[in-house]
Scaffold this active site. Sequence first.
Site, PDB file in Angstrom:
ATOM      1  N   LYS A  36       0.842  -1.202   0.000  1.00  0.00           N
ATOM      2  CA  LYS A  36       0.000   0.000   0.000  1.00  0.00           C
ATOM      3  C   LYS A  36       0.876   1.251   0.000  1.00  0.00           C
ATOM      4  O   LYS A  36       0.600   2.215  -0.709  1.00  0.00           O
ATOM      5  CB  LYS A  36      -0.938  -0.014   1.220  1.00  0.00           C
TER       6      LYS A  36
ATOM      7  N   GLN B  33      -4.215  -1.327   9.526  1.00  0.00           N
ATOM      8  CA  GLN B  33      -4.257  -2.694   8.991  1.00  0.00           C
ATOM      9  C   GLN B  33      -4.872  -3.644  10.020  1.00  0.00           C
ATOM     10  O   GLN B  33      -4.481  -3.655  11.185  1.00  0.00           O
ATOM     11  CB  GLN B  33      -2.830  -3.141   8.635  1.00  0.00           C
TER      12      GLN B  33
ATOM     13  N   ASP C 232     -10.710   3.423   4.529  1.00  0.00           N
ATOM     14  CA  ASP C 232     -11.168   2.033   4.469  1.00  0.00           C
ATOM     15  C   ASP C 232     -12.682   1.932   4.690  1.00  0.00           C
ATOM     16  O   ASP C 232     -13.249   0.845   4.601  1.00  0.00           O
ATOM     17  CB  ASP C 232     -10.434   1.194   5.530  1.00  0.00           C
TER      18      ASP C 232
END
Length: 289
Positions: A54, A98, A121
């Site tokens: 990422k 994450q 997200d």
Amino acid sequence: MAAKILDGKAIAQKVRDEVREGVARFAAAHGRPPGLEVVLVGEDPASVTHTRNKERVSNEVGIRGRLRALPAGTTEAELLALIAALNADDAVDGILVQLPLPGHIREHAVLDAIAPAKDVDGLHPVNAGLLALGRPGGLAPCTPVGCMRLLAEAGVELAGARAVVVGRSHLVGRPMAQLLLAQHATVAIAHSRTRDLRAICREADVLVAAAGKAKLIGGDWIKEGATVIDVGMSRDDAGKLVGDVDFEAARGRAAWITPVPGGVGPMTIASLLEATLRAAEARVAKQRP
Ligand code: NAP
């Protein structure tokens, strides 16, 4: 009929090219690139790989991507303090923590602490709520957004179509169903307690498989001419990456199908880049007098 392959790699490249152009325009207009902070706690090997990717891919398109790798022993309070600092930093447009987090840190406490405007997200309750209410302006989870782009690229007519989503996680299944509903599909959500999954899948014009169970969905579960999006990623006995759908069997019946790997996977990161650019644009638009 042999299904056409929905090539996630090629479509993700197209999305990345679009984002690169948008990032250059943003940087020229505002004197800084969009900023993305990826936060990793611990050293889970898959998470290390995902977060490094990422960071790397975001920098490739001109986003200022930065990985914050914290030790496994980081406390919840320390992580919340970092998120508060990133929320307050004007050069940061996107924050991604994450998952999964180590067991001593409450996932909800952390996700709820991210400023909704920087929640690339799409997991903050405000963004999940906006999506569920069908209201614009929120950020949706990257994997289902990537799946919607694949459907758009295939030119699949969603209005009135029967869509079946297998899986109801907050990361994939639920938001996927909401995005399909927003495009006027008639949506069923299946999960581990669903009875006669095969019969439900056979009704699907659009089947999105996100159960994480290797080859759960057999070829004869697919309606002739269906579009099949396989989100699942598991390892078979030989260690090979496989999806939830028996690809070889299903491609004889489907009209479109995503391969694993090379289908949904590349779209997730591409959608993250897109979300970061969108978040940056939305934040500067809000700050304008
Ligand atoms: P998850 O949180 O484990 O959720 C799995 C869902 O599938 C649950 O809702 C579960 O039902 C349902 N399920 C499990 N077994 C089932 C069965 N036999 N029949 C019907 N439903 C079943 O997983 P996730 O995070 O949503 O991820 C799903 C899969 O997508 C995983 O393989 C993951 O690795 C993959 N994934 C891929 C990407 C990508 O970029 N390609 C991104 C994210 C996830 P219950 O709710 O009843 O337990």
